[in-house]
Scaffold this motif. Sequence first.
Motif, PDB file in Angstrom:
ATOM      1  N   ILE A 154     -10.092  -5.524   9.668  1.00  0.00           N
ATOM      2  CA  ILE A 154      -9.186  -5.879   8.582  1.00  0.00           C
ATOM      3  C   ILE A 154      -8.914  -7.377   8.716  1.00  0.00           C
ATOM      4  CG2 ILE A 154      -6.850  -5.636   7.665  1.00  0.00           C
ATOM      5  CD1 ILE A 154      -6.938  -2.701   8.376  1.00  0.00           C
ATOM      6  N   LYS A 155      -9.369  -8.154   7.733  1.00  0.00           N
ATOM      7  CA  LYS A 155      -9.257  -9.610   7.795  1.00  0.00           C
ATOM      8  C   LYS A 155      -8.364 -10.178   6.705  1.00  0.00           C
ATOM      9  CE  LYS A 155     -13.885 -10.293   9.790  1.00  0.00           C
ATOM     10  NZ  LYS A 155     -15.200 -10.966   9.612  1.00  0.00           N
ATOM     11  N   VAL A 156      -8.394  -9.563   5.526  1.00  0.00           N
ATOM     12  CA  VAL A 156      -7.660 -10.068   4.360  1.00  0.00           C
ATOM     13  C   VAL A 156      -6.949  -8.899   3.686  1.00  0.00           C
ATOM     14  CG1 VAL A 156      -9.223 -12.024   3.983  1.00  0.00           C
ATOM     15  CG2 VAL A 156      -9.709  -9.821   2.895  1.00  0.00           C
ATOM     16  N   PRO A 157      -5.972  -9.190   2.807  1.00  0.00           N
ATOM     17  CA  PRO A 157      -5.210  -8.097   2.179  1.00  0.00           C
ATOM     18  C   PRO A 157      -6.060  -7.043   1.493  1.00  0.00           C
ATOM     19  CG  PRO A 157      -4.126 -10.195   1.780  1.00  0.00           C
ATOM     20  CD  PRO A 157      -5.430 -10.518   2.448  1.00  0.00           C
ATOM     21  N   GLU A 158      -7.172  -7.440   0.896  1.00  0.00           N
ATOM     22  CA  GLU A 158      -8.029  -6.488   0.193  1.00  0.00           C
ATOM     23  C   GLU A 158      -8.548  -5.397   1.128  1.00  0.00           C
ATOM     24  OE1 GLU A 158     -10.080  -4.514  -2.749  1.00  0.00           O
ATOM     25  OE2 GLU A 158      -8.555  -6.086  -2.962  1.00  0.00           O
ATOM     26  N   ASP A 159      -8.604  -5.698   2.414  1.00  0.00           N
ATOM     27  CA  ASP A 159      -9.131  -4.726   3.373  1.00  0.00           C
ATOM     28  C   ASP A 159      -8.183  -3.552   3.605  1.00  0.00           C
ATOM     29  OD1 ASP A 159     -11.409  -6.265   3.697  1.00  0.00           O
ATOM     30  OD2 ASP A 159     -10.625  -7.363   5.423  1.00  0.00           O
ATOM     31  N   THR A 291      -8.406 -17.654   8.862  1.00  0.00           N
ATOM     32  CA  THR A 291      -8.399 -19.069   8.490  1.00  0.00           C
ATOM     33  C   THR A 291      -7.092 -19.413   7.775  1.00  0.00           C
ATOM     34  OG1 THR A 291      -9.347 -18.677   6.301  1.00  0.00           O
ATOM     35  CG2 THR A 291     -10.899 -18.936   8.161  1.00  0.00           C
ATOM     36  N   GLU A 292      -6.838 -20.684   7.559  1.00  0.00           N
ATOM     37  CA  GLU A 292      -5.631 -21.085   6.824  1.00  0.00           C
ATOM     38  C   GLU A 292      -5.611 -20.470   5.434  1.00  0.00           C
ATOM     39  OE1 GLU A 292      -4.907 -25.252   6.703  1.00  0.00           O
ATOM     40  OE2 GLU A 292      -4.946 -25.501   8.891  1.00  0.00           O
ATOM     41  N   ASP A 293      -6.770 -20.457   4.772  1.00  0.00           N
ATOM     42  CA  ASP A 293      -6.837 -19.863   3.435  1.00  0.00           C
ATOM     43  C   ASP A 293      -6.541 -18.369   3.474  1.00  0.00           C
ATOM     44  OD1 ASP A 293      -7.434 -22.306   2.317  1.00  0.00           O
ATOM     45  OD2 ASP A 293      -9.600 -21.924   2.191  1.00  0.00           O
ATOM     46  N   GLU A 294      -7.005 -17.687   4.513  1.00  0.00           N
ATOM     47  CA  GLU A 294      -6.752 -16.250   4.625  1.00  0.00           C
ATOM     48  C   GLU A 294      -5.288 -15.965   4.958  1.00  0.00           C
ATOM     49  OE1 GLU A 294     -11.214 -14.762   6.006  1.00  0.00           O
ATOM     50  OE2 GLU A 294      -9.765 -15.450   7.515  1.00  0.00           O
ATOM     51  N   VAL A 295      -4.682 -16.836   5.785  1.00  0.00           N
ATOM     52  CA  VAL A 295      -3.246 -16.694   6.044  1.00  0.00           C
ATOM     53  C   VAL A 295      -2.469 -16.820   4.746  1.00  0.00           C
ATOM     54  CG1 VAL A 295      -1.239 -17.732   7.153  1.00  0.00           C
ATOM     55  CG2 VAL A 295      -3.360 -17.446   8.449  1.00  0.00           C
ATOM     56  N   GLN A 296      -2.873 -17.760   3.894  1.00  0.00           N
ATOM     57  CA  GLN A 296      -2.191 -17.938   2.615  1.00  0.00           C
ATOM     58  C   GLN A 296      -2.368 -16.709   1.724  1.00  0.00           C
ATOM     59  OE1 GLN A 296      -0.147 -20.624   1.995  1.00  0.00           O
ATOM     60  NE2 GLN A 296       0.510 -19.276   0.332  1.00  0.00           N
ATOM     61  N   LEU A 297      -3.545 -16.075   1.791  1.00  0.00           N
ATOM     62  CA  LEU A 297      -3.741 -14.829   1.037  1.00  0.00           C
ATOM     63  C   LEU A 297      -2.723 -13.778   1.473  1.00  0.00           C
ATOM     64  CD1 LEU A 297      -7.646 -14.409   0.989  1.00  0.00           C
ATOM     65  CD2 LEU A 297      -6.173 -15.004  -0.950  1.00  0.00           C
ATOM     66  N   TRP A 298      -2.502 -13.675   2.770  1.00  0.00           N
ATOM     67  CA  TRP A 298      -1.531 -12.717   3.277  1.00  0.00           C
ATOM     68  C   TRP A 298      -0.114 -13.079   2.828  1.00  0.00           C
ATOM     69  CZ3 TRP A 298      -2.680  -8.114   4.973  1.00  0.00           C
ATOM     70  CH2 TRP A 298      -3.902  -7.870   5.603  1.00  0.00           C
TER      71      TRP A 298
END
Length: 338
Positions: A154-159, A291-298
């Motif tokens: 699980i890496k991003v919210p979509e997961d 990544t920073e972009d993935e943290v922002q997605l969360w």
Amino acid sequence: MTRLGGLALAALLSATALPVHAAEVEFDLAHWLPPTHPVHTLGVEPWVKSIAEASNGRIAINIFPASQLGAAPDHYDMTRDGIADIGYVNPGYQAGRFPIYSLAEIPFHVKEVKKGSGALHEWYAKYAEIEMPEMKFCLINPHDPGTIHANTEIKVPEDFRGKNIRPAHATMARFVSMLGGSSVQVPAPEAREAITRGVADAITFPWNSIYIFGIDPAVKYHLDMPFYISSQMILINKAKYDALAPEDKQVIDDHCTPEWSMKFSEGWADNEYSGRQKMIDSGEHTLYEPTEDEVQLWRDAAAPLLDQWKADVKAAGQDPDVIYDEYRQALEASGSLY
């Protein structure tokens, strides 16, 4: 079984219950963790010992761990009703009941809890009188920030979509549902069974609790970020507290402070964080640092939780903007704001 019979049985079963000495006041303290858990050994026991010493033996506290007096979600009502005199309570086990305090359950606010526990205490103390008037508010005990542990990556919210996830509390359950997952809501002591039987694909837990509760063989993938906290409390039956002599009230008051929230929490925090390195050293687990972009997605995915919290607090007759500003200021002042 009567309460008297249950207490007698619990005393016989619990090797960790403190011996009862001649004391002017006795309290029964209930919690739902095993007696080997760091909350018990590094938090509860030193706190109880300090009270006994500070009162010169006038106050004795008998500890009943492992849900001996009732199930984990029942500890607030148990303490309110006098089944226990002191309860270790997770407010998040009861959705909607404590709307102000549920702010602490929203992810991406608290990055550490050694000082953050004191900040949470300072922030919430006055609001406890509003949300928990039947109780003497005493301590706040958050765990080291937990994360997502799963049997697949699980890496991003979509997961989250399509996954069955055991959430830490009601706010996390809402988050799981928002992202297309399904919540498997069980208290911490029952989490292992949910994971090992395949009822849940993932769990929100602090790091070392994965080992403490024997879940490590079932979850090999971990999101390496300070995701959320679950914040427990020590609460005291108000009538029991009010009946104390002034000198005994003072002893209790001296052990219900932001400083004691930090003392109570620091050993558990260190223990939980150690689980992360244990996983790395084992070579059997995969930790993924977003990544920073993935943290922002969360962060973006969690934003509606704050909007809902503000609506709930406003409906309860309080000003959510003021409360939220106080919360962030307290965390920032302690260096604990994410």
